[in-house]
Design a protein around this motif. Structure first.
Motif, PDB file in Angstrom:
ATOM      1  N   THR A  53       0.862  -1.186   0.000  1.00  0.00           N
ATOM      2  CA  THR A  53       0.000   0.000   0.000  1.00  0.00           C
ATOM      3  C   THR A  53       0.905   1.245   0.000  1.00  0.00           C
ATOM      4  O   THR A  53       2.108   1.147   0.297  1.00  0.00           O
ATOM      5  N   ASP A  56       2.608   1.357   3.299  1.00  0.00           N
ATOM      6  CA  ASP A  56       3.705   0.375   3.404  1.00  0.00           C
ATOM      7  C   ASP A  56       4.985   0.961   2.813  1.00  0.00           C
ATOM      8  O   ASP A  56       6.072   0.831   3.392  1.00  0.00           O
ATOM      9  N   TRP A 119       1.571  -4.287   5.658  1.00  0.00           N
ATOM     10  CA  TRP A 119       0.267  -4.671   6.222  1.00  0.00           C
ATOM     11  C   TRP A 119       0.003  -6.152   6.004  1.00  0.00           C
ATOM     12  O   TRP A 119      -0.431  -6.853   6.920  1.00  0.00           O
ATOM     13  N   TYR A 173      -1.973   1.057  10.254  1.00  0.00           N
ATOM     14  CA  TYR A 173      -1.969   0.677   8.830  1.00  0.00           C
ATOM     15  C   TYR A 173      -3.397   0.687   8.289  1.00  0.00           C
ATOM     16  O   TYR A 173      -3.632   1.095   7.150  1.00  0.00           O
ATOM     17  N   ASP A 174      -4.344   0.240   9.136  1.00  0.00           N
ATOM     18  CA  ASP A 174      -5.746   0.239   8.686  1.00  0.00           C
ATOM     19  C   ASP A 174      -6.264   1.659   8.489  1.00  0.00           C
ATOM     20  O   ASP A 174      -7.050   1.917   7.582  1.00  0.00           O
ATOM     21  N   TRP A 176      -4.599   4.259   7.512  1.00  0.00           N
ATOM     22  CA  TRP A 176      -4.106   4.737   6.218  1.00  0.00           C
ATOM     23  C   TRP A 176      -4.725   3.944   5.073  1.00  0.00           C
ATOM     24  O   TRP A 176      -4.980   4.486   4.000  1.00  0.00           O
ATOM     25  N   GLY A 177      -4.981   2.665   5.328  1.00  0.00           N
ATOM     26  CA  GLY A 177      -5.637   1.845   4.310  1.00  0.00           C
ATOM     27  C   GLY A 177      -7.019   2.396   3.990  1.00  0.00           C
ATOM     28  O   GLY A 177      -7.440   2.431   2.828  1.00  0.00           O
ATOM     29  N   GLU A 178      -7.718   2.849   5.021  1.00  0.00           N
ATOM     30  CA  GLU A 178      -9.068   3.385   4.812  1.00  0.00           C
ATOM     31  C   GLU A 178      -9.001   4.709   4.040  1.00  0.00           C
ATOM     32  O   GLU A 178      -9.817   4.964   3.152  1.00  0.00           O
ATOM     33  N   TYR A 180      -6.751   5.556   1.912  1.00  0.00           N
ATOM     34  CA  TYR A 180      -6.431   5.212   0.521  1.00  0.00           C
ATOM     35  C   TYR A 180      -7.639   4.584  -0.166  1.00  0.00           C
ATOM     36  O   TYR A 180      -7.944   4.884  -1.322  1.00  0.00           O
ATOM     37  N   ARG A 181      -8.345   3.736   0.566  1.00  0.00           N
ATOM     38  CA  ARG A 181      -9.520   3.074  -0.026  1.00  0.00           C
ATOM     39  C   ARG A 181     -10.549   4.113  -0.467  1.00  0.00           C
ATOM     40  O   ARG A 181     -11.119   4.026  -1.552  1.00  0.00           O
TER      41      ARG A 181
END
Ligand code: SF4
Ligand code: SF4
Length: 273
Positions: A53, A56, A119, A173-174, A176-178, A180-181
């Protein structure tokens, strides 16, 4: 695996998970243990597709003291197929017989970037699925991914999903994942509008090539065209996370037409377009 085949295998896997995998909630538990004493220690760090990601890459390049472009060039491949709509770099596995991850060193105790591992490495053996807009109403869930040869499932250690997420440092990480999502599922893309090669390049710069994006903001005519406060400019010089937030905002403006940036009164509109 050829690029297109890798992308298609991933799409098939995602469909299979949504259709068949037993679903786990935060309070559910599973049996698993992984430590240097297991006979398979390190076996899973080779010949594997690990998608990185943007966060990452940010963590790993800072860990290694590299610029983002240097990191991407040295440690990743960028598969692409006609069905793939956004870039998704993978760790470039080694060319030894085991196709080992470049960050694995068993003599040094295993993963040499452990505190900043991606992640996907933190999550295993859990997978996470968030059904897309097509499955509105379905909740996100976790599921177990039992890789062949993984002896961790024989360790008889019972773990709760919520504890695993906390202990593996997955929460940040989640977050930032959200972020980005939300960018990646923008309604512009949901309407099946593909990005042009130039737009794709811009998207890649604002998500993965952060150091290039920093130069684009600070060293081009960008600041003549957009309102950015002095405080924010100072943050963008030093703070990669602030820069990534800013980049996501800029991508919404430049690619998806959202009013997330303010153009200076004296900027030439055509040029900004
Ligand atoms: S294969 Fe399973 S038990 Fe073995 S090192 Fe990897 S995660 Fe741990
Ligand atoms: S980053 Fe670390 S944990 Fe992940 S595959 Fe490479 S060596 Fe293994």
């Amino acid at each position: 695996m050829p690029d297109e085949e890798a992308v298609n295998a991933r799409a098939r896997f995602e469909k299979q998970v949504l259709d068949e995998a037993p679903r786990l909630g935060r309070e559910d538990s599973f049996e698993f243990g992984c430590h240097p004493g297991v006979a398979c220690f390190g076996d899973c760090c080779g010949d594997v597709n690990i998608v990185l990601t943007p966060y990452d890459v940010l963590r790993l390049k800072n860990r290694l003291g590299l610029g983002s472009e240097e990191f991407l060039e040295k440690y990743t491949i960028l598969p692409f197929s006609k069905d793939q709509r956004l870039p998704a770099p993978l760790i470039r596995m080694g060319e030894d017989g085991k196709k080992s991850c470049p960050f694995l060193n068993l003599e040094a105790g295993g993963c040499t970037v452990y505190e900043d591992r991606p992640w996907a490495c933190r999550m295993y053996p859990l997978g996470y699925a968030k059904p897309s807009d097509a499955e509105v109403g379905e909740e996100a869930f976790w599921f177990l991914m039992e890789e062949e040869g993984c002896l961790g499932f024989k360790e008889n250690t019972r773990l709760k999903v919520a504890d695993w997420i906390r202990d593996q440092g997955i929460e940040e990480y989640d977050e930032w994942g959200e972020k980005y999502r939300r960018l990646a599922v923008d309604e512009y893309l949901a309407k099946d509008k593909d990005l042009s090669p130039q737009q794709m390049q811009m998207f890649f710069m604002g998500t993965y090539e952060l150091d290039t994006f920093r130069r684009f903001v600070l060293k081009s005519s960008f600041l003549d065209r957009f309102e950015v406060s002095e405080d924010e400019i100072e943050r963008l010089k030093e703070d990669d996370e602030a820069l990534m937030e800013f980049a996501f905002r800029f991508l919404r403006f430049s690619l998806f037409g959202k009013q997330t940036m303010t153009i200076k009164d004296n900027a030439v509109p055509e040029r900004t377009q």
